[in-house]
Design a protein around this motif. Sequence first.
Motif, mmCIF file in Angstrom:
data_model
loop_
_atom_site.group_PDB
_atom_site.id
_atom_site.type_symbol
_atom_site.label_atom_id
_atom_site.label_comp_id
_atom_site.label_asym_id
_atom_site.label_seq_id
_atom_site.Cartn_x
_atom_site.Cartn_y
_atom_site.Cartn_z
ATOM 1 N N LEU B 84 0.842 -1.210 0.000
ATOM 2 C CA LEU B 84 0.000 0.000 0.000
ATOM 3 C C LEU B 84 0.874 1.255 0.000
ATOM 4 O O LEU B 84 0.457 2.324 0.442
ATOM 5 C CB LEU B 84 -0.921 -0.003 1.225
ATOM 6 C CG LEU B 84 -1.867 -1.205 1.337
ATOM 7 C CD1 LEU B 84 -2.699 -1.121 2.614
ATOM 8 C CD2 LEU B 84 -2.800 -1.277 0.136
ATOM 9 N N SER B 85 2.089 1.084 -0.484
ATOM 10 C CA SER B 85 3.040 2.192 -0.452
ATOM 11 C C SER B 85 2.961 3.037 -1.723
ATOM 12 O O SER B 85 2.142 2.781 -2.596
ATOM 13 C CB SER B 85 4.460 1.642 -0.317
ATOM 14 O OG SER B 85 4.874 1.105 -1.562
ATOM 15 N N HIS B 86 3.833 4.015 -1.800
ATOM 16 C CA HIS B 86 3.916 4.876 -2.977
ATOM 17 C C HIS B 86 4.807 4.276 -4.063
ATOM 18 O O HIS B 86 5.038 4.911 -5.086
ATOM 19 C CB HIS B 86 4.508 6.240 -2.597
ATOM 20 C CG HIS B 86 3.586 7.113 -1.825
ATOM 21 N ND1 HIS B 86 3.199 6.816 -0.540
ATOM 22 C CD2 HIS B 86 2.974 8.277 -2.144
ATOM 23 C CE1 HIS B 86 2.396 7.772 -0.113
ATOM 24 N NE2 HIS B 86 2.238 8.667 -1.067
ATOM 25 N N GLU B 87 5.357 3.123 -3.820
ATOM 26 C CA GLU B 87 6.312 2.560 -4.775
ATOM 27 C C GLU B 87 5.913 1.147 -5.158
ATOM 28 O O GLU B 87 5.250 0.464 -4.383
ATOM 29 C CB GLU B 87 7.721 2.510 -4.164
ATOM 30 C CG GLU B 87 8.288 3.866 -3.824
ATOM 31 C CD GLU B 87 9.519 3.736 -2.950
ATOM 32 O OE1 GLU B 87 10.237 2.734 -3.086
ATOM 33 O OE2 GLU B 87 9.732 4.632 -2.114
ATOM 34 N N HIS B 88 6.362 0.743 -6.325
ATOM 35 C CA HIS B 88 6.147 -0.643 -6.735
ATOM 36 C C HIS B 88 7.205 -1.504 -6.050
ATOM 37 O O HIS B 88 8.355 -1.561 -6.489
ATOM 38 C CB HIS B 88 6.235 -0.764 -8.253
ATOM 39 C CG HIS B 88 5.131 -0.051 -8.960
ATOM 40 N ND1 HIS B 88 3.828 -0.487 -8.947
ATOM 41 C CD2 HIS B 88 5.129 1.098 -9.669
ATOM 42 C CE1 HIS B 88 3.079 0.344 -9.633
ATOM 43 N NE2 HIS B 88 3.842 1.327 -10.079
ATOM 44 N N VAL B 157 4.719 10.018 2.296
ATOM 45 C CA VAL B 157 5.735 10.817 1.596
ATOM 46 C C VAL B 157 5.406 12.286 1.794
ATOM 47 O O VAL B 157 4.309 12.735 1.460
ATOM 48 C CB VAL B 157 5.775 10.485 0.088
ATOM 49 C CG1 VAL B 157 6.750 11.405 -0.646
ATOM 50 C CG2 VAL B 157 6.175 9.032 -0.125
ATOM 51 N N ARG B 159 6.756 15.886 0.669
ATOM 52 C CA ARG B 159 7.672 16.450 -0.322
ATOM 53 C C ARG B 159 7.538 17.962 -0.383
ATOM 54 O O ARG B 159 6.444 18.500 -0.372
ATOM 55 C CB ARG B 159 7.345 15.842 -1.689
ATOM 56 C CG ARG B 159 8.192 16.346 -2.826
ATOM 57 C CD ARG B 159 7.901 15.531 -4.068
ATOM 58 N NE ARG B 159 8.556 16.102 -5.224
ATOM 59 C CZ ARG B 159 8.624 15.492 -6.397
ATOM 60 N NH1 ARG B 159 8.076 14.310 -6.560
ATOM 61 N NH2 ARG B 159 9.222 16.053 -7.421
ATOM 62 N N GLU B 160 8.665 18.607 -0.458
ATOM 63 C CA GLU B 160 8.686 20.071 -0.608
ATOM 64 C C GLU B 160 9.832 20.398 -1.557
ATOM 65 O O GLU B 160 10.996 20.230 -1.190
ATOM 66 C CB GLU B 160 8.882 20.726 0.766
ATOM 67 C CG GLU B 160 9.151 22.220 0.746
ATOM 68 C CD GLU B 160 7.928 23.040 0.349
ATOM 69 O OE1 GLU B 160 6.817 22.612 0.661
ATOM 70 O OE2 GLU B 160 8.116 24.091 -0.288
ATOM 71 N N GLY B 161 9.499 20.825 -2.753
ATOM 72 C CA GLY B 161 10.534 21.129 -3.744
ATOM 73 C C GLY B 161 11.371 19.899 -4.041
ATOM 74 O O GLY B 161 10.860 18.847 -4.393
ATOM 75 N N LYS B 162 12.665 20.045 -3.868
ATOM 76 C CA LYS B 162 13.586 18.935 -4.169
ATOM 77 C C LYS B 162 13.825 18.036 -2.953
ATOM 78 O O LYS B 162 14.626 17.108 -3.018
ATOM 79 C CB LYS B 162 14.938 19.493 -4.641
ATOM 80 C CG LYS B 162 14.855 20.379 -5.864
ATOM 81 C CD LYS B 162 14.595 19.569 -7.114
ATOM 82 C CE LYS B 162 14.543 20.454 -8.338
ATOM 83 N NZ LYS B 162 14.102 19.721 -9.522
ATOM 84 N N GLN B 164 12.391 15.543 0.212
ATOM 85 C CA GLN B 164 11.263 14.736 0.648
ATOM 86 C C GLN B 164 11.673 13.804 1.777
ATOM 87 O O GLN B 164 12.826 13.400 1.888
ATOM 88 C CB GLN B 164 10.680 13.941 -0.507
ATOM 89 C CG GLN B 164 11.645 13.048 -1.237
ATOM 90 C CD GLN B 164 10.926 12.279 -2.339
ATOM 91 O OE1 GLN B 164 10.030 11.497 -2.068
ATOM 92 N NE2 GLN B 164 11.315 12.520 -3.578
ATOM 93 N N ASN B 196 16.909 15.689 -3.686
ATOM 94 C CA ASN B 196 17.260 15.530 -5.093
ATOM 95 C C ASN B 196 18.129 16.690 -5.558
ATOM 96 O O ASN B 196 18.016 17.809 -5.046
ATOM 97 C CB ASN B 196 15.991 15.452 -5.958
ATOM 98 C CG ASN B 196 15.192 14.205 -5.666
ATOM 99 O OD1 ASN B 196 15.743 13.125 -5.500
ATOM 100 N ND2 ASN B 196 13.876 14.337 -5.571
#
Lengths: 337, 201
Positions: B84-88, B157, B159-162, B164, B196
């Motif tokens: 149930l995460s944001h990633e595969h 997750v 996230r703010e700009g670059k 997270q 990032n």
Amino acid sequence: MITALLHGRPALLGALVLLSLSTSGCAVHQWKMNELSRQVGYTDPAVLLQQLEQTETPDRDQVQRWLNRGMLHLLNGDLAAARSDWEQAKQRIESLQAASVTENVGAATVNETFRAYDGTPSERILLHTLLALSYLADGDLDGARVEVLQSDVMVRALQEGEALNGQLAIARYVGGLVYELGGEWDNAYIAYQKAFNIMQARNQSPPSALKLSLIRSAQRAGRRDEVERWYKAFGTPSPLESGEGELVIIAMQGLVSAKTQAAASVYAPGLQQYNFAGAADVPRPAPWLRAPHYSIARPRSARCPDGVDREHRSLGTRGLRGRERQNYGSDDGSNGR
Amino acid sequence: MTKQWIQTGVVALFALSMAACGGTKVQRIDTNETVDLSGAWNDTDSRLVSEEMISDALARPWVADHVRKTGDRPAVIVGTVRNLSHEHINVNTFVNDMERSLINSGRVDFVASAQERQEIRDERVDQDLNASAATRNEAGQELGADYMLKGEINTIVDREGKQQVRYYQVDLTMISLADNRKVWIGQKKIKKYVKNANLRF
């Protein structure tokens, strides 16, 4: 001035020739992409895929290639291959979000085609939606849910600039469907509500499927006040009888309309001449609507064979890249970067 | 002055475009070495989760309680571990790691999952038709599981700009098939700060 500069400098001339060749290579690639997209709906997707495979793609346009090839794989009925291409495009788009030193220098000194293509905000969201639908088609609900969550994170990042930047009602609606299929009624309701809000902000009337979904998910989530609110707005829908179900069909209709660019000339007193000051995207009705269930991402290809377009690019005009109007009535409002 | 700038720019651009050419480089590294490239879930996370879950599962009293009551090792079946995460995320890697370590500990038996069972049953049907009587395995002799291992991976997750923050929470639950009792709950949390790059070459 350039001629005088190059006189007696063969090395500099050679470098310029090489740069020109690399730029013309891009133009050829764009023209080929555009020719391919014109054939969608008329030609067997397998044939178009073969043609695409024979086309050399500059590394900076790899995202566009993956997006287009993925859509052709979808049209060809190969979901796994489509997903593979789209996943690669997604990863590359993510890595391209950092500003490139070389591309910026190239764009500033030569022209905009030196920038790597990373999709418009709405294309990035649509990519997640297409991936979610492909996972759903394969019966992988968790995979689809991952795409919905990633889409949500991306929307939040895009909203830092402008509220509706990149937002697509269809993306939220598909998100609602995914949550609903997983029994997450509260999340489903929120997603449907966001789809409704996007359409309202764009002065679009919500389709009946969205209205029903809003009411049903509010009921199942136990949001009584919200149910009353939607009853007042939409009326009371007739409930499903015992043993009845709901079949949701998502039809992708035709291709996005191609765009042409129009230039405006203004008088610049300091330069004592007329100059190009800007350009506008003009949607052009798409004549190729023979593939009623699919849409194809055509980020840059719509512009290439157009003479005006090439003229703009040779002038290094900024902000002309890859905007397209989505035929489901949404736009990202960005300048294409 | 302008000429110099144009000249410098063109030469620099040419040099940079040439510098971009380069071949693929492959370097073999130890499988236990931690290499974080994107900040996404990777093999190190999978290994950390399985190690933590295994040590926790074996340290809890449910295994000893079962042996004391029945005289046999508990038989476990792996149910659904939902991503149930944001990633595969391939959940099979750490579930397989857990399965291997628990079986190798000699304290727990694992029975084939629903998908695996079907293939075994097909083979048994085939044996019934084609194998000699002495080597044939009869139907109806399967070991029934005492517990089912279920779980899910969730993420948050921010996230703010670059920048997270990625927060992963893996929850596994061992449920008794006899009476639906939850006899063990394992939980592992991983938090990552990812920044990032603002610039690339």
